[in-house]
Scaffold this active site. Structure first.
Site, short mmCIF file in Angstrom:
data_model
loop_
_atom_site.label_atom_id
_atom_site.label_comp_id
_atom_site.label_asym_id
_atom_site.label_seq_id
_atom_site.Cartn_x
_atom_site.Cartn_y
_atom_site.Cartn_z
CG HIS A 1 -2.13 -0.82 1.05
ND1 HIS A 1 -3.40 -0.33 1.21
CD2 HIS A 1 -2.28 -2.09 0.66
CE1 HIS A 1 -4.28 -1.28 0.95
NE2 HIS A 1 -3.62 -2.37 0.61
CE LYS B 1 4.34 3.24 13.51
NZ LYS B 1 4.32 2.61 12.22
CE1 TYR C 1 -1.12 4.14 9.47
CE2 TYR C 1 0.05 3.10 7.65
CZ TYR C 1 -1.06 3.19 8.48
OH TYR C 1 -2.10 2.30 8.31
N PRO D 1 -4.41 0.81 18.65
CG PRO D 1 -6.38 -0.26 18.00
CD PRO D 1 -5.70 0.35 19.19
CE1 TYR E 1 -5.14 4.36 8.51
CE2 TYR E 1 -5.63 4.45 10.86
CZ TYR E 1 -4.94 3.89 9.81
OH TYR E 1 -4.05 2.87 10.04
C1 PHB Z 1 -6.11 -3.77 10.59
O1 PHB Z 1 -6.17 -4.00 9.38
O2 PHB Z 1 -6.45 -4.61 11.45
C2 PHB Z 1 -5.61 -2.44 11.06
C3 PHB Z 1 -5.12 -1.55 10.12
C4 PHB Z 1 -4.67 -0.31 10.53
C5 PHB Z 1 -4.72 0.04 11.86
C6 PHB Z 1 -5.19 -0.87 12.80
C7 PHB Z 1 -5.64 -2.11 12.40
O3 PHB Z 1 -4.30 1.27 12.25
#
Ligand code: PHB
Ligand code: APR
Length: 389
Positions: free
Chosen positions: A72, A296, A382, A292, A201
């Site tokens: 990605h 990280k 990130y 989450p 997000y």
């Molecule tokens: C996930 O795909 O489980 C996931 C992706 C990004 C995040 C947290 C969890 O920031």
């Protein structure tokens, strides 16, 4: 029984540490209190930093990751009326991969069971002894109910947040920092093709939502909920409804499909220092937890064991103590960077119900979406900073 490094816990941290040490000619034994089926079925996060991917590939457990992992090159940040793409390669020259932690764990377990060092499941009563000496040991009961003693040169406590290792380190002095957030994430796994190329997000007055994925046919979606919510109160329809509201954008719709997993996870930040007592070394969730939002947790565990493996090889093969002596400080510097980034992402995106907070969050989001400097700061964190950053 005797080994050079006794490893408590077969999560990603313990399994990868065993793999890295094996490749350097160090003997290990991994002890896990759950069954293989349980460990391989746990659903966790799914974003791997460049450094994590490089480490897994170099450790010879990256074949399926390279085949099935999805590279990605950015994320979408959304707030009402706006969906903005951050282009990571353009901002910082790195990208990330979508590949479930569950899959990383399966790959590490199969490599270990395929001629690797011992990995014992369903052990119990694990305790450590004499960690302040050069000959520590682990006592445990094996899967057949027989009491065992494992003599070691060093012990790795990679037994997660609820493990037995951290209390042993803390008993000799240390401190912890903790922040519990007034939000939780309701997460679902669905047999539905992701309706988006990159993760979304999304900030919404009702609360945060995250659109993620596991494969071209499986979506992983999250909703900010109150920590007191019960999963039984969330029908699939209610979840899809809320997701549609929070991701709403003109001319675009989410894809729905059968929900195959559903759970609510609390959000906390937690750091325990030091990450070492004598010959007992902590790594991964045993020493720290991040919320989450910054993706990280797994990456920090991989960074810890990368540092720890090098330090243990230097100790056990070359008899130099410099890297084990600096391990805790070096690991904690990165832990605090990731703790800050995860707290910052969490604070920017989760609504508290307070109007002043909401305006600050929207101002911050507009800034990240309009200033290259602000976007680069997010992108660098990130995609993962260098090991000693
Ligand atoms: C996930 O795909 O489980 C996931 C992706 C990004 C995040 C947290 C969890 O920031
Ligand atoms: N004895 C043996 N094993 C134990 C014990 C014990 N007393 N206590 C816990 N364990 C095992 C757990 O069953 C688990 O398999 O230790 C393992 C710890 O693994 P994780 O919790 O996955 O932690 P870690 O390997 O540090 O991985 C960090 O996992 O929780 C996520 O967000 C986190 O992504 C991050 C990653």
């Amino acid at each position: 029984m005797r080994t050079q490094v006794g490893i408590i816990g077969a999560g990603p941290a313990g399994l990868l540490l065993s793999r890295l040490l094996t490749l350097q000619g160090i003997d290990t034994v991994v002890l896990e209190n759950r069954s293989r089926e349980y460990v391989e079925a746990r659903i966790r996060a799914g974003i791997l930093e460049q450094h994590t991917v490089d480490t897994l590939v170099a450790a010879g457990v990256g074949d399926r990751l390279r085949r099935e992992g999805l590279e990605h090159s950015g994320i979408h940040l959304q707030y009402p009326g706006t969906r903005h793409t951050l282009d990571f390669p353009a901002l910082c020259g790195r990208s990330v991969w979508v590949y479930g932690q569950t899959e990383v764990t399966k790959d590490l377990i199969s490599a270990q069971l395929d001629g690797g060092p011992p990995l014992l499941f369903e052990v119990s009563d694990v305790t450590t002894e004499d960690v302040d000496t050069e000959s520590p040991r682990i006592r445990f009961t094996d899967g057949d109910g027989v009491a065992q003693v494992l003599e070691c040169d060093a012990i790795a406590g990679t037994d997660g947040f609820h493990g037995v290792s951290r209390p042993v380190v803390q008993a000799a002095g240390g401190r912890v920092w903790e922040r519990t957030y007034p939000y939780a994430w309701l997460g679902i796994l669905a047999d539905a093709a992701p309706a988006t190329d990159e993760l979304i997000y999304a900030w919404h007055p009702e609360g945060f939502a995250l659109y993620s994925m596991r494969s071209p046919k499986v979506s992983r979606l999250y909703l900010q909920v109150d920590p007191s919510e019960k999963i039984e109160d969330w029908s699939d329809d209610r979840i899809w409804d809320k997701l549609a509201t929070r991701f709403a954008l003109d001319g675009w719709e989410i894809n729905t499909g059968p929900v195959t997993d559903k759970s609510i996870v609390p959000m906390r930040s937690f750091v325990s220092a030091p990450m070492r007592r004598g010959r007992l070394f902590l790594a991964g969730d045993a020493a720290h937890i991040v919320p989450p939002t910054g993706a990280k947790g797994l990456n920090l565990a991989v960074a810890d064991v990368t540092l720890l493996a090098t330090a243990l090889v230097r100790l056990l093969s070359e008899r130099w103590t410099d890297l084990v002596d600096s391990y805790s400080d070096r690991a904690l510097a990165r832990v605090w960077r990731c703790t800050h980034f995860s707290w910052w992402m969490t604070s920017m995106l989760h609504t508290s119900g307070d109007d002043f907070d909401a305006e600050l969050q929207l101002s911050q989001l507009r800034r990240v979406c309009s200033s290259e400097a602000a976007a680069r700061e997010l992108a660098e964190n990130y995609t993962g900073l260098p090991l000693d950053a």
